[in-house]
Design a protein around this motif. Structure first.
Motif, mmCIF file in Angstrom:
data_model
loop_
_atom_site.group_PDB
_atom_site.id
_atom_site.type_symbol
_atom_site.label_atom_id
_atom_site.label_comp_id
_atom_site.label_asym_id
_atom_site.label_seq_id
_atom_site.Cartn_x
_atom_site.Cartn_y
_atom_site.Cartn_z
ATOM 1 N N VAL A 62 0.844 -1.203 0.000
ATOM 2 C CA VAL A 62 0.000 0.000 0.000
ATOM 3 C C VAL A 62 0.875 1.249 0.000
ATOM 4 N N VAL A 63 1.955 1.232 0.780
ATOM 5 C CA VAL A 63 2.874 2.377 0.821
ATOM 6 C C VAL A 63 3.493 2.593 -0.555
ATOM 7 N N ARG A 64 3.883 1.519 -1.224
ATOM 8 C CA ARG A 64 4.470 1.654 -2.560
ATOM 9 C C ARG A 64 3.460 2.198 -3.564
ATOM 10 N N ILE A 65 2.256 1.730 -3.498
ATOM 11 C CA ILE A 65 1.219 2.248 -4.407
ATOM 12 C C ILE A 65 0.997 3.736 -4.158
ATOM 13 N N LEU A 66 0.936 4.132 -2.895
ATOM 14 C CA LEU A 66 0.763 5.555 -2.571
ATOM 15 C C LEU A 66 1.964 6.375 -3.041
ATOM 16 N N GLN A 67 3.174 5.822 -2.927
ATOM 17 C CA GLN A 67 4.355 6.534 -3.413
ATOM 18 C C GLN A 67 4.309 6.705 -4.931
ATOM 19 N N ILE A 68 3.872 5.672 -5.641
ATOM 20 C CA ILE A 68 3.747 5.773 -7.099
ATOM 21 C C ILE A 68 2.698 6.806 -7.461
ATOM 22 N N MET A 69 1.596 6.811 -6.727
ATOM 23 C CA MET A 69 0.563 7.825 -6.982
ATOM 24 C C MET A 69 1.097 9.224 -6.711
ATOM 25 N N SER A 70 1.949 9.373 -5.685
ATOM 26 C CA SER A 70 2.498 10.693 -5.382
ATOM 27 C C SER A 70 3.412 11.174 -6.504
ATOM 28 N N LEU A 71 4.066 10.242 -7.212
ATOM 29 C CA LEU A 71 4.882 10.635 -8.363
ATOM 30 C C LEU A 71 4.013 11.274 -9.436
ATOM 31 N N PHE A 72 2.878 10.661 -9.739
ATOM 32 C CA PHE A 72 2.003 11.211 -10.772
ATOM 33 C C PHE A 72 1.404 12.549 -10.343
ATOM 34 N N ILE A 73 1.056 12.660 -9.081
ATOM 35 C CA ILE A 73 0.532 13.938 -8.572
ATOM 36 C C ILE A 73 1.618 15.005 -8.661
ATOM 37 N N THR A 74 2.840 14.655 -8.288
ATOM 38 C CA THR A 74 3.969 15.589 -8.394
ATOM 39 C C THR A 74 4.190 15.995 -9.844
ATOM 40 N N TYR A 75 4.106 15.024 -10.746
ATOM 41 C CA TYR A 75 4.326 15.307 -12.162
ATOM 42 C C TYR A 75 3.286 16.298 -12.686
ATOM 43 N N PHE A 76 2.019 16.059 -12.394
ATOM 44 C CA PHE A 76 0.975 16.945 -12.909
ATOM 45 C C PHE A 76 1.006 18.317 -12.233
ATOM 46 N N CYS A 77 1.333 18.353 -10.953
ATOM 47 C CA CYS A 77 1.486 19.660 -10.284
ATOM 48 C C CYS A 77 2.683 20.417 -10.848
ATOM 49 N N GLY A 78 3.751 19.697 -11.174
ATOM 50 C CA GLY A 78 4.913 20.330 -11.790
ATOM 51 C C GLY A 78 4.589 20.889 -13.161
#
Length: 125
Positions: A62-78
């Motif tokens: 679950v932590v890994r899935i959330l970390q992967i999701m945070s990458l996509f959120i970071t990418y779109f916010c960037g």
């Protein structure tokens, strides 16, 4: 003649994404053997790691899935950040600090994908 927007942006980014989290880590005296170097290089992402561990009950997948999701959120916010810069000034090459921040946040998101060895139980401190 005031401070240029790129210097202001760089200072604010440094305060928000690095200094405030480092102060929080130092105040709580969080020294984590699992992520010691990453903890000081990417303190905002370290806070996210602890938050993800807490809400998932320390389940690695679950932590890994959330970390992967945070990458996509970071990418779109960037991308949103870069688009905002392009609205104020059409030439994005004048704002290398925005690209550097974008890359820093992406590397920070990916750095926490690599968890400590499986088979050991780690608790959030």
């Amino acid at each position: 003649m005031g401070i240029p927007i790129n210097i202001t942006f760089l200072i604010v980014s440094l305060i928000v994404f690095w200094i405030i989290p480092v102060i929080g880590i130092a105040k709580k005296r969080l020294v984590d053997d699992r992520f010691f170097i990453r903890q000081w290089l990417f303190p905002m992402q370290y806070w996210l790691q602890l938050f993800f561990e807490r809400i998932s009950g320390n389940r690695r997948i679950v932590v890994r899935i959330l970390q992967i999701m945070s990458l996509f959120i970071t990418y779109f916010c960037g991308l949103l950040m870069l688009m905002i810069f392009s609205v104020f000034d059409g030439n994005l090459l004048k704002h290398p600090e925005a690209f550097l921040l974008f890359e820093y946040l992406l590397v920070a998101s990916i750095a926490y994908w690599f968890q400590p060895k499986a088979g050991k139980v780690y608790k959030t401190k």
